[in-house]
Design a protein around this motif. Sequence first.
Motif, PDB file in Angstrom:
ATOM      1  N   LEU A 152      81.080 -28.792 -24.859  1.00  0.00           N
ATOM      2  CA  LEU A 152      80.868 -27.328 -25.546  1.00  0.00           C
ATOM      3  C   LEU A 152      79.639 -26.962 -25.338  1.00  0.00           C
ATOM      4  O   LEU A 152      79.387 -25.711 -25.238  1.00  0.00           O
ATOM      5  N   PHE A 153      78.419 -27.855 -25.216  1.00  0.00           N
ATOM      6  CA  PHE A 153      77.075 -27.414 -25.011  1.00  0.00           C
ATOM      7  C   PHE A 153      77.060 -26.531 -23.715  1.00  0.00           C
ATOM      8  O   PHE A 153      76.687 -25.607 -23.386  1.00  0.00           O
ATOM      9  N   GLN A 154      77.614 -27.533 -22.829  1.00  0.00           N
ATOM     10  CA  GLN A 154      77.530 -26.681 -21.319  1.00  0.00           C
ATOM     11  C   GLN A 154      78.202 -25.351 -21.143  1.00  0.00           C
ATOM     12  O   GLN A 154      77.865 -24.239 -20.723  1.00  0.00           O
ATOM     13  N   ARG A 155      79.317 -25.289 -21.877  1.00  0.00           N
ATOM     14  CA  ARG A 155      80.150 -23.909 -21.980  1.00  0.00           C
ATOM     15  C   ARG A 155      79.504 -22.834 -22.606  1.00  0.00           C
ATOM     16  O   ARG A 155      79.373 -21.740 -22.165  1.00  0.00           O
ATOM     17  N   VAL A 156      78.942 -23.257 -23.814  1.00  0.00           N
ATOM     18  CA  VAL A 156      77.977 -22.166 -24.638  1.00  0.00           C
ATOM     19  C   VAL A 156      76.818 -21.969 -23.955  1.00  0.00           C
ATOM     20  O   VAL A 156      76.386 -20.565 -23.705  1.00  0.00           O
ATOM     21  N   LEU A 157      76.008 -22.978 -23.181  1.00  0.00           N
ATOM     22  CA  LEU A 157      74.909 -22.594 -22.447  1.00  0.00           C
ATOM     23  C   LEU A 157      75.205 -21.605 -21.264  1.00  0.00           C
ATOM     24  O   LEU A 157      74.577 -20.532 -21.047  1.00  0.00           O
TER      25      LEU A 157
END
Length: 88
Positions: A38-43
């Motif tokens: 999720l962090f990678q997608r949001v970033l």
Amino acid sequence: SAAAAALDDARSADAPPAALVLEPVLQGAGGMVLVDPLFQRVLCEEARARALPVVFDEVFVGMYRLGVPSTSTLLGIRPDIACYAKLL
């Protein structure tokens, strides 16, 4: 979000970032751990909103080492550039 804050903070430097470069796994003596998807997608979404190209470093995990062609495939992210080594 934390991702947006990190990118905005980087943009306040003397030279703003030219791209977002991600290594999708944490690597160490104990093996590899996938960074929170999720962090990678949001970033990546935040980077694209700021017109920054997204670069994935797939050297250690690409070409089916995780059972899929690449980590970006696993995460559902299409990077602008993917880096591979010795695999092709």
